[in-house]
Design a protein around this motif. Structure first.
Motif, PDB file in Angstrom:
ATOM      1  N   ALA A 255       0.820  -1.208   0.000  1.00 18.37           N
ATOM      2  CA  ALA A 255       0.000   0.000   0.000  1.00 18.37           C
ATOM      3  C   ALA A 255       0.858   1.264   0.000  1.00 18.37           C
ATOM      4  CB  ALA A 255      -0.932  -0.001   1.217  1.00 18.37           C
ATOM      5  N   SER A 256       2.067   1.163   0.515  1.00 14.16           N
ATOM      6  CA  SER A 256       2.943   2.341   0.561  1.00 14.16           C
ATOM      7  C   SER A 256       3.379   2.782  -0.825  1.00 14.16           C
ATOM      8  CB  SER A 256       4.171   2.047   1.425  1.00 14.16           C
ATOM      9  OG  SER A 256       5.026   1.102   0.808  1.00 14.16           O
ATOM     10  N   ALA A 257       3.172   1.947  -1.846  1.00 11.82           N
ATOM     11  CA  ALA A 257       3.509   2.344  -3.211  1.00 11.82           C
ATOM     12  C   ALA A 257       2.674   3.550  -3.635  1.00 11.82           C
ATOM     13  CB  ALA A 257       3.286   1.177  -4.171  1.00 11.82           C
ATOM     14  N   VAL A 258       1.399   3.562  -3.230  1.00 15.86           N
ATOM     15  CA  VAL A 258       0.531   4.695  -3.554  1.00 15.86           C
ATOM     16  C   VAL A 258       1.020   5.948  -2.844  1.00 15.86           C
ATOM     17  CG1 VAL A 258      -1.808   5.610  -3.362  1.00 15.86           C
ATOM     18  CG2 VAL A 258      -1.456   3.217  -3.989  1.00 15.86           C
ATOM     19  N   THR A 259       1.380   5.806  -1.566  1.00 14.08           N
ATOM     20  CA  THR A 259       1.894   6.952  -0.814  1.00 14.08           C
ATOM     21  C   THR A 259       3.176   7.474  -1.441  1.00 14.08           C
ATOM     22  OG1 THR A 259       0.959   6.012   1.210  1.00 14.08           O
ATOM     23  CG2 THR A 259       2.614   7.752   1.460  1.00 14.08           C
ATOM     24  N   ALA A 260       4.060   6.557  -1.849  1.00 15.84           N
ATOM     25  CA  ALA A 260       5.322   6.954  -2.467  1.00 15.84           C
ATOM     26  C   ALA A 260       5.073   7.691  -3.778  1.00 15.84           C
ATOM     27  CB  ALA A 260       6.189   5.721  -2.708  1.00 15.84           C
ATOM     28  N   TYR A 261       4.169   7.164  -4.588  1.00 18.64           N
ATOM     29  CA  TYR A 261       3.840   7.805  -5.861  1.00 18.64           C
ATOM     30  C   TYR A 261       3.290   9.220  -5.623  1.00 18.64           C
ATOM     31  CZ  TYR A 261       1.821   8.377 -10.546  1.00 18.64           C
ATOM     32  OH  TYR A 261       1.506   8.841 -11.809  1.00 18.64           O
ATOM     33  N   LEU A 301      10.390  -4.132 -12.763  1.00 18.18           N
ATOM     34  CA  LEU A 301      11.426  -5.080 -13.162  1.00 18.18           C
ATOM     35  C   LEU A 301      12.311  -5.545 -12.012  1.00 18.18           C
ATOM     36  CD1 LEU A 301      12.529  -3.480 -16.559  1.00 18.18           C
ATOM     37  CD2 LEU A 301      10.941  -5.379 -16.182  1.00 18.18           C
ATOM     38  N   THR A 302      12.398  -4.755 -10.941  1.00 17.98           N
ATOM     39  CA  THR A 302      13.224  -5.160  -9.809  1.00 17.98           C
ATOM     40  C   THR A 302      12.465  -6.141  -8.930  1.00 17.98           C
ATOM     41  OG1 THR A 302      14.563  -4.352  -7.960  1.00 17.98           O
ATOM     42  CG2 THR A 302      12.440  -3.295  -8.305  1.00 17.98           C
ATOM     43  N   THR A 303      13.210  -6.970  -8.217  1.00 15.18           N
ATOM     44  CA  THR A 303      12.589  -7.928  -7.291  1.00 15.18           C
ATOM     45  C   THR A 303      12.733  -7.496  -5.838  1.00 15.18           C
ATOM     46  OG1 THR A 303      14.650  -9.216  -7.250  1.00 15.18           O
ATOM     47  CG2 THR A 303      12.959  -9.866  -8.860  1.00 15.18           C
ATOM     48  N   ALA A 304      13.470  -6.408  -5.601  1.00 14.42           N
ATOM     49  CA  ALA A 304      13.651  -5.907  -4.237  1.00 14.42           C
ATOM     50  C   ALA A 304      12.466  -5.021  -3.866  1.00 14.42           C
ATOM     51  CB  ALA A 304      14.955  -5.121  -4.120  1.00 14.42           C
ATOM     52  N   PRO A 305      11.706  -5.347  -2.800  1.00 14.75           N
ATOM     53  CA  PRO A 305      10.521  -4.577  -2.442  1.00 14.75           C
ATOM     54  C   PRO A 305      10.789  -3.086  -2.231  1.00 14.75           C
ATOM     55  CG  PRO A 305      10.564  -6.636  -1.226  1.00 14.75           C
ATOM     56  CD  PRO A 305      11.879  -6.523  -1.925  1.00 14.75           C
ATOM     57  N   ALA A 306      11.837  -2.756  -1.488  1.00 13.16           N
ATOM     58  CA  ALA A 306      12.130  -1.349  -1.211  1.00 13.16           C
ATOM     59  C   ALA A 306      12.443  -0.594  -2.499  1.00 13.16           C
ATOM     60  CB  ALA A 306      13.293  -1.231  -0.226  1.00 13.16           C
ATOM     61  N   ALA A 307      13.185  -1.245  -3.395  1.00 11.75           N
ATOM     62  CA  ALA A 307      13.527  -0.602  -4.664  1.00 11.75           C
ATOM     63  C   ALA A 307      12.280  -0.402  -5.522  1.00 11.75           C
ATOM     64  CB  ALA A 307      14.550  -1.444  -5.417  1.00 11.75           C
ATOM     65  N   ALA A 308      11.354  -1.356  -5.473  1.00  8.99           N
ATOM     66  CA  ALA A 308      10.121  -1.226  -6.246  1.00  8.99           C
ATOM     67  C   ALA A 308       9.282  -0.059  -5.747  1.00  8.99           C
ATOM     68  CB  ALA A 308       9.322  -2.524  -6.168  1.00  8.99           C
ATOM     69  N   VAL A 309       9.168   0.068  -4.435  1.00 11.77           N
ATOM     70  CA  VAL A 309       8.424   1.197  -3.866  1.00 11.77           C
ATOM     71  C   VAL A 309       9.096   2.513  -4.246  1.00 11.77           C
ATOM     72  CG1 VAL A 309       7.719   2.324  -1.719  1.00 11.77           C
ATOM     73  CG2 VAL A 309       7.456  -0.154  -1.980  1.00 11.77           C
ATOM     74  N   ALA A 310      10.433   2.551  -4.188  1.00  9.78           N
ATOM     75  CA  ALA A 310      11.168   3.745  -4.598  1.00  9.78           C
ATOM     76  C   ALA A 310      10.919   4.049  -6.067  1.00  9.78           C
ATOM     77  CB  ALA A 310      12.662   3.562  -4.331  1.00  9.78           C
ATOM     78  N   GLY A 311      10.783   2.990  -6.878  1.00 16.94           N
ATOM     79  CA  GLY A 311      10.492   3.182  -8.287  1.00 16.94           C
ATOM     80  C   GLY A 311       9.164   3.890  -8.507  1.00 16.94           C
ATOM     81  N   VAL A 314       9.689   7.542  -7.835  1.00 17.07           N
ATOM     82  CA  VAL A 314      10.345   8.195  -8.970  1.00 17.07           C
ATOM     83  C   VAL A 314       9.351   8.378 -10.118  1.00 17.07           C
ATOM     84  CG1 VAL A 314      12.143   7.939 -10.729  1.00 17.07           C
ATOM     85  CG2 VAL A 314      12.626   7.347  -8.350  1.00 17.07           C
ATOM     86  N   MET A 315       8.519   7.380 -10.351  1.00 15.03           N
ATOM     87  CA  MET A 315       7.509   7.513 -11.398  1.00 15.03           C
ATOM     88  C   MET A 315       6.565   8.669 -11.090  1.00 15.03           C
ATOM     89  SD  MET A 315       4.649   4.778 -12.718  1.00 15.03           S
ATOM     90  CE  MET A 315       3.560   5.208 -14.100  1.00 15.03           C
ATOM     91  N   GLY A 316       6.115   8.778  -9.840  1.00 16.71           N
ATOM     92  CA  GLY A 316       5.240   9.876  -9.459  1.00 16.71           C
ATOM     93  C   GLY A 316       5.902  11.228  -9.681  1.00 16.71           C
ATOM     94  N   ALA A 317       7.198  11.321  -9.359  1.00 19.04           N
ATOM     95  CA  ALA A 317       7.927  12.567  -9.574  1.00 19.04           C
ATOM     96  C   ALA A 317       7.974  12.919 -11.049  1.00 19.04           C
ATOM     97  CB  ALA A 317       9.339  12.446  -9.003  1.00 19.04           C
TER      98      ALA A 317
END
Length: 412
Positions: A255-261, A301-311, A314-317
Protein backbone atom coordinates in the motif's frame (compact mmCIF):
# COMPACT_ATOMS: atom_id res chain seq x y z
CA UNK A 1 -3.70 57.27 1.08
CA UNK A 2 -3.91 57.44 -2.72
CA UNK A 3 -2.55 53.91 -3.04
CA UNK A 4 -5.12 52.70 -0.53
CA UNK A 5 -7.93 54.26 -2.56
CA UNK A 6 -6.55 52.63 -5.69
CA UNK A 7 -6.48 49.26 -4.02
CA UNK A 8 -10.05 49.67 -2.86
CA UNK A 9 -11.13 50.77 -6.34
CA UNK A 10 -9.72 47.69 -8.03
CA UNK A 11 -12.44 45.27 -9.10
CA UNK A 12 -12.72 41.94 -7.37
CA UNK A 13 -10.32 39.47 -8.84
CA UNK A 14 -8.17 42.15 -10.48
CA UNK A 15 -5.01 40.81 -8.85
CA UNK A 16 -2.82 38.11 -10.32
CA UNK A 17 -5.25 35.37 -9.29
CA UNK A 18 -2.54 32.76 -8.71
CA UNK A 19 -3.41 31.90 -5.12
CA UNK A 20 -7.20 31.91 -5.61
CA UNK A 21 -6.77 29.61 -8.62
CA UNK A 22 -4.76 27.15 -6.52
CA UNK A 23 -7.36 27.43 -3.76
CA UNK A 24 -10.08 26.34 -6.22
CA UNK A 25 -8.11 23.18 -6.96
CA UNK A 26 -7.65 22.62 -3.24
CA UNK A 27 -11.36 22.96 -2.42
CA UNK A 28 -12.38 20.75 -5.33
CA UNK A 29 -9.82 18.15 -4.29
CA UNK A 30 -10.97 18.23 -0.68
CA UNK A 31 -14.56 17.60 -1.73
CA UNK A 32 -13.84 14.73 -4.08
CA UNK A 33 -11.14 13.15 -1.90
CA UNK A 34 -13.40 13.25 1.14
CA UNK A 35 -16.06 11.40 -0.83
CA UNK A 36 -13.55 8.81 -2.06
CA UNK A 37 -11.96 8.31 1.36
CA UNK A 38 -15.39 7.60 2.86
CA UNK A 39 -16.30 4.95 0.26
CA UNK A 40 -15.68 2.02 2.65
CA UNK A 41 -17.96 3.61 5.25
CA UNK A 42 -20.57 4.32 2.59
CA UNK A 43 -20.48 0.72 1.41
CA UNK A 44 -20.89 -0.57 4.94
CA UNK A 45 -23.61 1.89 5.97
CA UNK A 46 -25.79 1.10 2.96
CA UNK A 47 -24.87 -2.59 2.76
CA UNK A 48 -23.81 -2.14 -0.85
CA UNK A 49 -22.54 -4.97 -3.01
CA UNK A 50 -19.35 -4.63 -5.03
CA UNK A 51 -21.49 -4.29 -8.14
CA UNK A 52 -23.45 -1.40 -6.62
CA UNK A 53 -20.26 0.38 -5.64
CA UNK A 54 -19.00 -0.07 -9.20
CA UNK A 55 -22.27 1.29 -10.55
CA UNK A 56 -21.92 4.40 -8.39
CA UNK A 57 -18.46 4.96 -9.85
CA UNK A 58 -19.73 4.57 -13.41
CA UNK A 59 -22.62 6.98 -12.83
CA UNK A 60 -20.24 9.54 -11.31
CA UNK A 61 -17.79 9.32 -14.21
CA UNK A 62 -20.43 9.35 -16.97
CA UNK A 63 -22.11 12.39 -15.40
CA UNK A 64 -18.76 14.18 -15.13
CA UNK A 65 -17.88 13.51 -18.78
CA UNK A 66 -21.34 14.56 -19.97
CA UNK A 67 -21.19 17.83 -18.02
CA UNK A 68 -17.77 18.67 -19.44
CA UNK A 69 -19.24 18.86 -22.95
CA UNK A 70 -21.22 21.96 -21.95
CA UNK A 71 -18.62 23.71 -19.80
CA UNK A 72 -16.44 25.05 -22.63
CA UNK A 73 -19.19 27.01 -24.42
CA UNK A 74 -20.61 28.14 -21.07
CA UNK A 75 -17.27 29.48 -19.83
CA UNK A 76 -16.67 31.07 -23.24
CA UNK A 77 -19.91 33.04 -22.85
CA UNK A 78 -20.02 33.96 -19.15
CA UNK A 79 -16.45 33.33 -17.92
CA UNK A 80 -15.06 30.76 -15.51
CA UNK A 81 -15.60 32.85 -12.37
CA UNK A 82 -19.43 32.77 -12.45
CA UNK A 83 -19.36 29.03 -13.13
CA UNK A 84 -16.93 28.37 -10.27
CA UNK A 85 -18.78 30.62 -7.82
CA UNK A 86 -21.84 28.44 -8.28
CA UNK A 87 -20.15 25.04 -8.51
CA UNK A 88 -17.91 25.57 -5.46
CA UNK A 89 -21.05 26.00 -3.36
CA UNK A 90 -23.23 23.35 -5.01
CA UNK A 91 -20.48 20.70 -4.97
CA UNK A 92 -20.17 20.43 -1.15
CA UNK A 93 -23.95 20.58 -0.78
CA UNK A 94 -24.14 17.48 -2.95
CA UNK A 95 -21.43 15.89 -0.79
CA UNK A 96 -23.75 16.44 2.18
CA UNK A 97 -26.64 14.87 0.25
CA UNK A 98 -24.50 11.78 -0.34
CA UNK A 99 -24.11 11.51 3.42
CA UNK A 100 -27.83 12.06 4.02
CA UNK A 101 -29.08 9.68 1.32
CA UNK A 102 -31.43 7.08 2.75
CA UNK A 103 -31.23 4.31 0.15
CA UNK A 104 -29.41 3.20 -2.97
CA UNK A 105 -31.70 5.16 -5.30
CA UNK A 106 -31.18 8.43 -3.43
CA UNK A 107 -27.48 7.70 -3.08
CA UNK A 108 -27.13 7.05 -6.82
CA UNK A 109 -28.97 10.28 -7.66
CA UNK A 110 -26.82 12.35 -5.29
CA UNK A 111 -23.62 10.70 -6.50
CA UNK A 112 -24.55 11.28 -10.15
CA UNK A 113 -25.24 14.96 -9.47
CA UNK A 114 -21.95 15.17 -7.58
CA UNK A 115 -20.16 13.77 -10.63
CA UNK A 116 -21.80 16.28 -12.97
CA UNK A 117 -20.87 19.28 -10.82
CA UNK A 118 -17.38 17.91 -10.23
CA UNK A 119 -16.88 17.59 -14.00
CA UNK A 120 -18.09 21.17 -14.42
CA UNK A 121 -15.71 22.39 -11.74
CA UNK A 122 -12.79 20.40 -13.09
CA UNK A 123 -13.05 21.87 -16.58
CA UNK A 124 -13.78 25.41 -15.36
CA UNK A 125 -10.93 25.50 -12.85
CA UNK A 126 -8.38 24.44 -15.47
CA UNK A 127 -9.71 27.11 -17.82
CA UNK A 128 -9.39 29.64 -15.01
CA UNK A 129 -5.79 28.58 -14.32
CA UNK A 130 -4.93 29.07 -18.01
CA UNK A 131 -6.47 32.55 -17.83
CA UNK A 132 -4.25 33.28 -14.83
CA UNK A 133 -1.19 32.14 -16.80
CA UNK A 134 -2.08 34.55 -19.60
CA UNK A 135 -2.67 37.43 -17.22
CA UNK A 136 0.43 37.01 -15.07
CA UNK A 137 2.91 35.78 -17.68
CA UNK A 138 3.84 32.99 -15.25
CA UNK A 139 3.09 29.29 -15.20
CA UNK A 140 0.69 28.24 -12.43
CA UNK A 141 -0.90 24.96 -13.54
CA UNK A 142 1.67 22.73 -11.87
CA UNK A 143 1.25 24.47 -8.51
CA UNK A 144 -2.55 24.32 -8.94
CA UNK A 145 -2.39 20.57 -9.48
CA UNK A 146 -0.02 20.37 -6.50
CA UNK A 147 -2.75 21.99 -4.41
CA UNK A 148 -5.12 19.24 -5.56
CA UNK A 149 -2.58 16.59 -4.55
CA UNK A 150 -2.12 18.18 -1.13
CA UNK A 151 -5.89 18.26 -0.64
CA UNK A 152 -6.05 14.52 -1.25
CA UNK A 153 -3.50 13.94 1.51
CA UNK A 154 -5.35 16.29 3.88
CA UNK A 155 -8.69 14.60 3.18
CA UNK A 156 -7.30 11.10 3.69
CA UNK A 157 -5.62 12.04 6.97
CA UNK A 158 -8.73 13.83 8.21
CA UNK A 159 -10.91 10.87 7.29
CA UNK A 160 -8.59 8.44 9.03
CA UNK A 161 -8.58 10.55 12.20
CA UNK A 162 -12.33 11.08 12.26
CA UNK A 163 -12.99 7.40 11.58
CA UNK A 164 -10.77 6.40 14.51
CA UNK A 165 -12.61 8.93 16.67
CA UNK A 166 -15.91 7.26 15.76
CA UNK A 167 -17.39 10.21 13.87
CA UNK A 168 -20.35 8.89 11.83
CA UNK A 169 -20.34 9.07 8.06
CA UNK A 170 -23.23 11.53 7.86
CA UNK A 171 -21.76 13.88 10.46
CA UNK A 172 -18.40 13.89 8.67
CA UNK A 173 -19.80 14.62 5.21
CA UNK A 174 -22.25 17.27 6.41
CA UNK A 175 -19.60 18.95 8.57
CA UNK A 176 -17.07 18.92 5.73
CA UNK A 177 -19.69 20.32 3.38
CA UNK A 178 -20.39 23.23 5.74
CA UNK A 179 -16.71 24.15 5.86
CA UNK A 180 -16.33 23.80 2.09
CA UNK A 181 -19.38 25.98 1.38
CA UNK A 182 -17.89 28.75 3.51
CA UNK A 183 -14.60 28.37 1.65
CA UNK A 184 -16.31 28.51 -1.73
CA UNK A 185 -18.30 31.62 -0.80
CA UNK A 186 -15.18 33.37 0.44
CA UNK A 187 -13.10 32.40 -2.58
CA UNK A 188 -15.57 33.35 -5.32
CA UNK A 189 -15.04 37.15 -5.28
CA UNK A 190 -11.26 36.69 -5.44
CA UNK A 191 -11.29 34.93 -8.81
CA UNK A 192 -10.38 36.72 -12.04
CA UNK A 193 -13.19 38.56 -13.84
CA UNK A 194 -14.87 36.96 -16.83
CA UNK A 195 -12.89 39.15 -19.25
CA UNK A 196 -9.76 37.12 -18.46
CA UNK A 197 -11.28 34.03 -20.11
CA UNK A 198 -12.02 35.96 -23.29
CA UNK A 199 -8.50 37.36 -23.65
CA UNK A 200 -6.58 36.61 -26.86
CA UNK A 201 -4.32 33.58 -26.99
CA UNK A 202 -0.74 34.13 -25.79
CA UNK A 203 0.46 34.30 -29.40
CA UNK A 204 -2.02 37.08 -30.15
CA UNK A 205 -4.11 34.81 -32.38
CA UNK A 206 -7.82 34.51 -31.88
CA UNK A 207 -8.93 31.30 -30.29
CA UNK A 208 -12.22 31.00 -32.14
CA UNK A 209 -15.83 30.66 -31.13
CA UNK A 210 -16.86 29.16 -27.76
CA UNK A 211 -17.69 25.91 -29.57
CA UNK A 212 -15.06 25.66 -32.25
CA UNK A 213 -14.18 22.73 -34.47
CA UNK A 214 -12.07 19.78 -33.41
CA UNK A 215 -8.55 19.87 -34.83
CA UNK A 216 -5.47 17.67 -35.00
CA UNK A 217 -3.54 19.51 -32.31
CA UNK A 218 -6.27 19.02 -29.73
CA UNK A 219 -6.79 15.37 -30.65
CA UNK A 220 -3.04 14.69 -30.39
CA UNK A 221 -2.85 16.31 -26.97
CA UNK A 222 -6.05 14.55 -25.94
CA UNK A 223 -4.71 11.13 -26.87
CA UNK A 224 -1.52 11.95 -24.95
CA UNK A 225 -3.65 12.88 -21.93
CA UNK A 226 -5.53 9.58 -22.20
CA UNK A 227 -2.26 7.61 -22.35
CA UNK A 228 -0.82 9.48 -19.37
CA UNK A 229 -3.89 8.80 -17.26
CA UNK A 230 -3.88 5.12 -18.27
CA UNK A 231 -0.30 4.88 -16.97
CA UNK A 232 -1.13 6.79 -13.78
CA UNK A 233 -4.26 4.76 -13.15
CA UNK A 234 -2.29 1.55 -13.65
CA UNK A 235 0.35 2.64 -11.14
CA UNK A 236 -2.13 3.75 -8.48
CA UNK A 237 -4.76 1.07 -9.02
CA UNK A 238 -2.56 -1.94 -9.76
CA UNK A 239 0.83 -1.07 -8.26
CA UNK A 240 0.01 -2.35 -4.76
CA UNK A 241 -1.68 -5.47 -6.19
CA UNK A 242 1.38 -6.16 -8.32
CA UNK A 243 3.74 -5.83 -5.37
CA UNK A 244 1.64 -8.10 -3.17
CA UNK A 245 0.65 -10.78 -5.68
CA UNK A 246 3.70 -10.87 -7.94
CA UNK A 247 6.50 -9.86 -5.58
CA UNK A 248 5.18 -11.30 -2.29
CA UNK A 249 5.32 -7.94 -0.53
CA UNK A 250 3.23 -7.49 2.63
CA UNK A 251 -0.06 -5.65 2.32
CA UNK A 252 1.23 -2.72 4.38
CA UNK A 253 4.36 -2.24 2.29
CA UNK A 254 2.44 -2.77 -0.94
CA UNK A 255 0.00 0.00 0.00
CA UNK A 256 2.94 2.34 0.56
CA UNK A 257 3.51 2.34 -3.21
CA UNK A 258 0.53 4.69 -3.55
CA UNK A 259 1.89 6.95 -0.81
CA UNK A 260 5.32 6.95 -2.47
CA UNK A 261 3.84 7.81 -5.86
CA UNK A 262 1.69 10.61 -4.45
CA UNK A 263 4.58 11.97 -2.39
CA UNK A 264 6.92 12.13 -5.37
CA UNK A 265 4.22 13.67 -7.53
CA UNK A 266 3.28 16.37 -5.01
CA UNK A 267 6.88 17.33 -4.23
CA UNK A 268 7.81 17.98 -7.85
CA UNK A 269 4.54 19.70 -8.71
CA UNK A 270 5.39 22.34 -6.12
CA UNK A 271 8.42 23.37 -8.19
CA UNK A 272 7.14 22.31 -11.61
CA UNK A 273 6.16 25.80 -12.75
CA UNK A 274 9.63 27.13 -11.97
CA UNK A 275 11.28 24.25 -13.80
CA UNK A 276 9.16 24.80 -16.92
CA UNK A 277 9.81 28.54 -16.83
CA UNK A 278 13.55 28.08 -16.49
CA UNK A 279 14.18 25.20 -18.88
CA UNK A 280 11.17 25.36 -21.19
CA UNK A 281 8.01 23.28 -21.30
CA UNK A 282 9.21 20.91 -24.00
CA UNK A 283 12.47 20.09 -22.27
CA UNK A 284 10.79 19.52 -18.91
CA UNK A 285 8.01 17.45 -20.52
CA UNK A 286 10.45 15.15 -22.31
CA UNK A 287 12.79 14.85 -19.33
CA UNK A 288 9.95 14.17 -16.93
CA UNK A 289 8.67 11.45 -19.24
CA UNK A 290 12.08 9.76 -19.18
CA UNK A 291 12.17 9.98 -15.37
CA UNK A 292 8.65 8.53 -15.11
CA UNK A 293 9.58 5.69 -17.46
CA UNK A 294 12.72 4.97 -15.45
CA UNK A 295 10.68 4.83 -12.25
CA UNK A 296 8.09 2.51 -13.78
CA UNK A 297 10.86 0.29 -15.11
CA UNK A 298 12.47 -0.01 -11.68
CA UNK A 299 9.09 -0.63 -10.03
CA UNK A 300 8.07 -3.52 -12.27
CA UNK A 301 11.43 -5.08 -13.16
CA UNK A 302 13.22 -5.16 -9.81
CA UNK A 303 12.59 -7.93 -7.29
CA UNK A 304 13.65 -5.91 -4.24
CA UNK A 305 10.52 -4.58 -2.44
CA UNK A 306 12.13 -1.35 -1.21
CA UNK A 307 13.53 -0.60 -4.66
CA UNK A 308 10.12 -1.23 -6.25
CA UNK A 309 8.42 1.20 -3.87
CA UNK A 310 11.17 3.75 -4.60
CA UNK A 311 10.49 3.18 -8.29
CA UNK A 312 6.87 4.22 -7.82
CA UNK A 313 8.07 7.37 -6.03
CA UNK A 314 10.34 8.19 -8.97
CA UNK A 315 7.51 7.51 -11.40
CA UNK A 316 5.24 9.88 -9.46
CA UNK A 317 7.93 12.57 -9.57
CA UNK A 318 8.26 12.17 -13.32
CA UNK A 319 4.52 12.08 -13.99
CA UNK A 320 3.93 15.14 -11.79
CA UNK A 321 4.28 17.89 -14.41
CA UNK A 322 3.19 16.01 -17.53
CA UNK A 323 -0.54 16.62 -17.16
CA UNK A 324 -0.24 20.28 -16.00
CA UNK A 325 2.04 21.04 -18.97
CA UNK A 326 -0.43 19.32 -21.29
CA UNK A 327 -3.28 21.44 -19.86
CA UNK A 328 -1.21 24.57 -20.43
CA UNK A 329 -0.50 23.50 -24.01
CA UNK A 330 -4.19 22.84 -24.67
CA UNK A 331 -4.90 26.43 -23.64
CA UNK A 332 -2.85 27.55 -26.68
CA UNK A 333 -4.69 25.44 -29.27
CA UNK A 334 -5.98 27.54 -32.17
CA UNK A 335 -9.48 27.53 -33.57
CA UNK A 336 -11.51 27.40 -30.35
CA UNK A 337 -11.76 29.09 -26.99
CA UNK A 338 -9.40 27.87 -24.28
CA UNK A 339 -12.39 26.81 -22.16
CA UNK A 340 -13.77 24.62 -24.94
CA UNK A 341 -10.37 23.07 -25.68
CA UNK A 342 -9.78 22.36 -21.99
CA UNK A 343 -13.20 20.80 -21.43
CA UNK A 344 -12.66 18.51 -24.42
CA UNK A 345 -9.16 17.64 -23.23
CA UNK A 346 -10.52 16.81 -19.78
CA UNK A 347 -12.90 14.38 -21.47
CA UNK A 348 -9.86 12.56 -22.87
CA UNK A 349 -8.16 12.41 -19.47
CA UNK A 350 -11.30 11.12 -17.76
CA UNK A 351 -11.52 8.43 -20.42
CA UNK A 352 -8.01 7.39 -19.44
CA UNK A 353 -8.96 7.33 -15.78
CA UNK A 354 -11.94 5.10 -16.56
CA UNK A 355 -10.30 2.80 -19.08
CA UNK A 356 -6.84 2.51 -17.52
CA UNK A 357 -7.49 0.23 -14.54
CA UNK A 358 -10.03 -1.84 -16.48
CA UNK A 359 -7.72 -2.27 -19.49
CA UNK A 360 -4.87 -3.35 -17.22
CA UNK A 361 -7.13 -5.92 -15.59
CA UNK A 362 -8.29 -7.34 -18.92
CA UNK A 363 -4.72 -7.51 -20.23
CA UNK A 364 -3.51 -9.16 -17.02
CA UNK A 365 -6.15 -11.86 -17.51
CA UNK A 366 -4.83 -12.58 -20.99
CA UNK A 367 -1.13 -12.42 -20.10
CA UNK A 368 0.10 -11.54 -16.61
CA UNK A 369 0.11 -8.39 -14.51
CA UNK A 370 3.91 -7.96 -14.63
CA UNK A 371 3.90 -8.21 -18.44
CA UNK A 372 1.01 -5.76 -18.68
CA UNK A 373 2.71 -3.16 -16.51
CA UNK A 374 5.96 -3.65 -18.41
CA UNK A 375 4.08 -3.03 -21.68
CA UNK A 376 3.19 0.44 -20.39
CA UNK A 377 6.85 1.46 -20.64
CA UNK A 378 6.87 1.97 -24.44
CA UNK A 379 3.46 3.66 -24.21
CA UNK A 380 4.74 6.16 -21.65
CA UNK A 381 8.01 6.77 -23.51
CA UNK A 382 6.32 7.21 -26.89
CA UNK A 383 3.72 9.57 -25.46
CA UNK A 384 6.19 11.88 -23.76
CA UNK A 385 8.73 11.92 -26.59
CA UNK A 386 6.29 12.41 -29.48
CA UNK A 387 3.56 14.63 -28.01
CA UNK A 388 3.59 17.86 -30.09
CA UNK A 389 3.56 20.71 -27.58
CA UNK A 390 2.82 24.14 -29.11
CA UNK A 391 5.67 26.59 -29.56
CA UNK A 392 6.24 28.13 -26.10
CA UNK A 393 4.85 31.62 -25.77
CA UNK A 394 4.62 34.04 -22.92
CA UNK A 395 1.11 34.66 -21.56
CA UNK A 396 -0.42 38.08 -21.68
CA UNK A 397 0.97 40.65 -19.26
CA UNK A 398 -1.44 42.95 -17.41
CA UNK A 399 -1.10 46.65 -18.05
CA UNK A 400 -0.79 49.02 -15.07
CA UNK A 401 -4.54 49.61 -15.26
CA UNK A 402 -5.20 45.90 -14.77
CA UNK A 403 -6.42 45.22 -18.32
CA UNK A 404 -4.97 42.46 -20.42
CA UNK A 405 -2.43 43.49 -23.03
CA UNK A 406 -3.18 42.54 -26.60
CA UNK A 407 0.50 42.25 -27.39
CA UNK A 408 2.34 38.97 -27.07
CA UNK A 409 6.02 38.12 -26.98
CA UNK A 410 7.77 34.82 -27.38
CA UNK A 411 9.01 32.95 -24.33
CA UNK A 412 12.66 33.44 -23.57
Amino acid sequence: MRDGRKRRARPAGAGSGRRPAAAVFFLNGLTLSTSIARQPSLKSAHHLSDGQVGMLGVLFAVAAIAAMQFVGPLVGRVGSRPVLRVSLVVLPLLLALVGLAGGFGALAAANTALGAVHGTTDAAMNAHAVAVERRTGRRVLSSCHAAWSVSAVVASLATAGLSRAGVPLTAHLVGAAAVLVVGGLALGPLLLPAAADRAPAPSGRKTGRPGGAWNGALVALGLAGTALMVCEGAALGWGPIFLHDSRGVSLGLAASAVTAYAGGQTAVRLVGDRLATRYGARTVFRTSGLVASLGLGVAVLTTAPAAAVAGFAVMGAGMSVLLPLAFSAVGQVEGMSAATALSRFTTFTYTGVLLGPAAVGWSAELTTLPRTLTALLPLLLTTTLLTPLPTPTRPEQPTPSGHLSAHASSEG
